[in-house]
Design a protein around this motif. Structure first.
Motif, PDB file in Angstrom:
ATOM      1  N   THR A  26       0.838  -1.204   0.000  1.00 27.06           N
ATOM      2  CA  THR A  26       0.000   0.000   0.000  1.00 27.06           C
ATOM      3  C   THR A  26       0.870   1.250   0.000  1.00 27.06           C
ATOM      4  OG1 THR A  26      -1.733  -1.167   1.211  1.00 27.06           O
ATOM      5  CG2 THR A  26      -1.808   1.244   1.234  1.00 27.06           C
ATOM      6  N   ARG A  27       1.887   1.247   0.845  1.00 30.50           N
ATOM      7  CA  ARG A  27       2.799   2.395   0.913  1.00 30.50           C
ATOM      8  C   ARG A  27       3.450   2.647  -0.448  1.00 30.50           C
ATOM      9  NH1 ARG A  27       6.140   4.661   5.262  1.00 30.50           N
ATOM     10  NH2 ARG A  27       5.113   3.214   6.691  1.00 30.50           N
ATOM     11  N   ALA A  28       3.844   1.570  -1.117  1.00 27.27           N
ATOM     12  CA  ALA A  28       4.484   1.715  -2.435  1.00 27.27           C
ATOM     13  C   ALA A  28       3.520   2.292  -3.453  1.00 27.27           C
ATOM     14  CB  ALA A  28       5.010   0.365  -2.896  1.00 27.27           C
ATOM     15  N   ARG A  29       2.278   1.878  -3.424  1.00 27.23           N
ATOM     16  CA  ARG A  29       1.308   2.370  -4.405  1.00 27.23           C
ATOM     17  C   ARG A  29       0.891   3.813  -4.111  1.00 27.23           C
ATOM     18  NH1 ARG A  29      -0.999  -3.607  -4.456  1.00 27.23           N
ATOM     19  NH2 ARG A  29       0.159  -4.342  -6.266  1.00 27.23           N
ATOM     20  N   ILE A  30       0.909   4.192  -2.852  1.00 29.95           N
ATOM     21  CA  ILE A  30       0.691   5.602  -2.516  1.00 29.95           C
ATOM     22  C   ILE A  30       1.806   6.449  -3.132  1.00 29.95           C
ATOM     23  CG2 ILE A  30       0.731   7.279  -0.621  1.00 29.95           C
ATOM     24  CD1 ILE A  30      -0.696   5.139   1.092  1.00 29.95           C
ATOM     25  N   ALA A  31       3.039   5.968  -3.016  1.00 24.80           N
ATOM     26  CA  ALA A  31       4.180   6.702  -3.590  1.00 24.80           C
ATOM     27  C   ALA A  31       4.047   6.862  -5.098  1.00 24.80           C
ATOM     28  CB  ALA A  31       5.477   5.981  -3.241  1.00 24.80           C
ATOM     29  N   VAL A  32       3.536   5.844  -5.763  1.00 27.83           N
ATOM     30  CA  VAL A  32       3.329   5.932  -7.208  1.00 27.83           C
ATOM     31  C   VAL A  32       2.296   7.005  -7.539  1.00 27.83           C
ATOM     32  CG1 VAL A  32       2.443   4.691  -9.223  1.00 27.83           C
ATOM     33  CG2 VAL A  32       4.034   3.556  -7.659  1.00 27.83           C
ATOM     34  N   LEU A  33       1.198   7.029  -6.807  1.00 25.99           N
ATOM     35  CA  LEU A  33       0.158   8.033  -7.057  1.00 25.99           C
ATOM     36  C   LEU A  33       0.674   9.441  -6.800  1.00 25.99           C
ATOM     37  CD1 LEU A  33      -2.998   6.288  -5.513  1.00 25.99           C
ATOM     38  CD2 LEU A  33      -2.494   6.640  -7.935  1.00 25.99           C
ATOM     39  N   LEU A  34       1.503   9.611  -5.796  1.00 26.33           N
ATOM     40  CA  LEU A  34       2.013  10.939  -5.462  1.00 26.33           C
ATOM     41  C   LEU A  34       2.844  11.541  -6.588  1.00 26.33           C
ATOM     42  CD1 LEU A  34       2.979  10.372  -1.716  1.00 26.33           C
ATOM     43  CD2 LEU A  34       1.096  11.772  -2.561  1.00 26.33           C
ATOM     44  N   ARG A  35       3.351  10.707  -7.468  1.00 26.08           N
ATOM     45  CA  ARG A  35       4.126  11.225  -8.596  1.00 26.08           C
ATOM     46  C   ARG A  35       3.260  11.992  -9.583  1.00 26.08           C
ATOM     47  NH1 ARG A  35       6.963   5.405  -9.647  1.00 26.08           N
ATOM     48  NH2 ARG A  35       8.071   5.248  -7.632  1.00 26.08           N
ATOM     49  N   GLN A  36       1.951  11.882  -9.450  1.00 27.89           N
ATOM     50  CA  GLN A  36       1.020  12.576 -10.344  1.00 27.89           C
ATOM     51  C   GLN A  36       0.634  13.960  -9.820  1.00 27.89           C
ATOM     52  OE1 GLN A  36       0.104  11.121 -13.301  1.00 27.89           O
ATOM     53  NE2 GLN A  36       1.591   9.563 -12.689  1.00 27.89           N
ATOM     54  N   GLU A  37       1.357  14.456  -8.830  1.00 28.04           N
ATOM     55  CA  GLU A  37       0.964  15.708  -8.169  1.00 28.04           C
ATOM     56  C   GLU A  37       0.742  16.852  -9.152  1.00 28.04           C
ATOM     57  OE1 GLU A  37       2.704  19.031  -5.064  1.00 28.04           O
ATOM     58  OE2 GLU A  37       4.023  17.767  -6.267  1.00 28.04           O
ATOM     59  N   ARG A  38       1.630  17.017 -10.130  1.00 27.35           N
ATOM     60  CA  ARG A  38       1.509  18.148 -11.054  1.00 27.35           C
ATOM     61  C   ARG A  38       0.208  18.101 -11.836  1.00 27.35           C
ATOM     62  NH1 ARG A  38       7.372  19.540 -13.847  1.00 27.35           N
ATOM     63  NH2 ARG A  38       8.498  20.005 -11.899  1.00 27.35           N
ATOM     64  N   GLN A  39      -0.319  16.902 -12.056  1.00 25.92           N
ATOM     65  CA  GLN A  39      -1.546  16.769 -12.831  1.00 25.92           C
ATOM     66  C   GLN A  39      -2.767  17.311 -12.094  1.00 25.92           C
ATOM     67  OE1 GLN A  39      -1.214  15.834 -16.011  1.00 25.92           O
ATOM     68  NE2 GLN A  39       0.972  15.691 -15.496  1.00 25.92           N
ATOM     69  N   LEU A  40      -2.649  17.519 -10.793  1.00 31.20           N
ATOM     70  CA  LEU A  40      -3.762  18.103 -10.037  1.00 31.20           C
ATOM     71  C   LEU A  40      -3.951  19.573 -10.385  1.00 31.20           C
ATOM     72  CD1 LEU A  40      -3.171  16.582  -6.471  1.00 31.20           C
ATOM     73  CD2 LEU A  40      -4.861  15.854  -8.174  1.00 31.20           C
ATOM     74  N   GLY A  41      -2.896  20.225 -10.824  1.00 31.40           N
ATOM     75  CA  GLY A  41      -3.003  21.637 -11.181  1.00 31.40           C
ATOM     76  C   GLY A  41      -3.222  22.553  -9.999  1.00 31.40           C
ATOM     77  N   THR A  42      -2.611  22.227  -8.858  1.00 29.71           N
ATOM     78  CA  THR A  42      -2.758  23.059  -7.655  1.00 29.71           C
ATOM     79  C   THR A  42      -1.379  23.372  -7.084  1.00 29.71           C
ATOM     80  OG1 THR A  42      -3.029  21.059  -6.285  1.00 29.71           O
ATOM     81  CG2 THR A  42      -5.030  22.143  -7.093  1.00 29.71           C
ATOM     82  N   PRO A  43      -0.573  24.180  -7.785  1.00 30.24           N
ATOM     83  CA  PRO A  43       0.808  24.432  -7.336  1.00 30.24           C
ATOM     84  C   PRO A  43       0.893  25.103  -5.967  1.00 30.24           C
ATOM     85  CG  PRO A  43       0.168  25.954  -9.093  1.00 30.24           C
ATOM     86  CD  PRO A  43      -0.902  24.901  -9.022  1.00 30.24           C
ATOM     87  N   LYS A  44      -0.164  25.804  -5.543  1.00 31.21           N
ATOM     88  CA  LYS A  44      -0.148  26.425  -4.224  1.00 31.21           C
ATOM     89  C   LYS A  44      -0.532  25.442  -3.123  1.00 31.21           C
ATOM     90  CE  LYS A  44      -1.234  31.089  -5.887  1.00 31.21           C
ATOM     91  NZ  LYS A  44      -2.195  32.221  -5.819  1.00 31.21           N
TER      92      LYS A  44
END
Length: 286
Positions: A43-61
């Motif tokens: 689970t921890r590993a898959r959370i880390a994979v999802l976190l790599r998509q941060e820029r796609q959220l479009g919320t730099p602030k």
């Protein structure tokens, strides 16, 4: 001289107010930290994979670099109401302390915390969906599991969940009943807990604290507000008017004995939220 004094006062003011702003996130970050300590390695590993998509959220602030960041992201994005305003009702569910508990009645069109926990759990679980959408669901889920365990996110007395009840916290004035439980009470409970709340819990603790459904968790919050929080704030009784709609909001005091009596409840709600979130994340990701 006057200019230097003004700058000094401004600096002191910033030191005083900054922790208050941070405390609102403290409880959510702690819930996420407990969850991360208690999920399975997969689970921890898959959370880390999802976190790599941060820029796609479009919320730099509003960064999402960790599960702790994700847990406060839904509050951070409130600053862009034009974009995210539709999500505001998702943080709570107003069950009347002077009435009956009815989860269907008090969740119009799925705009409530129990429905959104389930919705975002399903999105997170569905691996056919875009990773960025699943990351957004992870953030909402981590936050809402925290929210539902705060008693005043699941109870109301025609006072906006205690927001309209002016209150002092011990000798500190200028607060309201909701903010006390959201911020200063939570900060004190987490900081003073022994053993620390963020740790690996054993199997017996996870079984005792980590069960139930979102409806169960909401009912627990409602019962705490009805049986403990409101009576303690209003002199030993529920502030219910004869029409059952509740009394008008007024000034209350949250003295040191009330604070001390509340701390074990706050600690337990944070623990429950963290372990229940861990169980949901394992089910969705592992």
């Amino acid at each position: 001289m006057m200019r230097r004094l003004a700058l000094l006062l401004a600096a002191c003011a910033s030191l005083w107010t900054a922790p208050v702003l941070a405390w609102g996130a403290y409880g959510h970050r702690t819930v996420a930290a407990i969850a991360l300590e208690n999920v399975k390695p997969a689970t921890r590993a898959r959370i880390a994979v999802l976190l790599r998509q941060e820029r796609q959220l479009g919320t730099p602030k509003c960064r999402v670099r960790s599960l702790e960041d994700a847990a406060v992201w839904p509050d951070c994005i409130k600053g862009e109401g034009w974009r995210w305003g539709y999500a505001s009702p998702w943080h709570y569910q107003d069950e009347p302390v002077c009435g009956t508990f009815d989860i269907k009645r008090d969740c119009a069109n799925g705009n409530c915390v129990t429905a959104q926990i389930e919705r975002n759990r399903r999105i997170l679980t569905d691996r056919t969906l875009p990773q960025a959408q699943r990351l957004e669901a992870l953030a909402f889920l981590a936050h809402f599991v925290g929210d539902i365990h705060q008693p005043l996110h699941g109870a109301d007395n025609h006072d906006q969940g205690g927001n309209a009840v002016k209150s002092s916290y011990g000798i500190v004035p200028g607060k309201n009943l909701h903010s006390i439980w959201d911020t200063v009470m939570t900060e004190r409970a987490i900081s003073s807990a022994r053993p620390p709340l963020v740790r690996r819990y054993d199997a017996a603790e996870r079984t005792r604290l980590g069960g139930g459904t979102p409806e169960d968790w909401l009912r627990e919050s409602w019962q705490i507000a009805r049986d403990f929080l409101y009576p303690l704030a209003f002199g030993g009784k529920l502030p219910c008017a004869q029409d059952g709609k509740g009394e008008e909001p007024r000034q209350v005091t949250w003295p040191e004995p009330a604070i001390e009596a509340s701390l074990p409840i706050v600690e337990q709600r944070i623990e429950q939220a963290g372990l229940r979130l861990a169980r949901m994340l394992d089910a969705a990701l592992a």
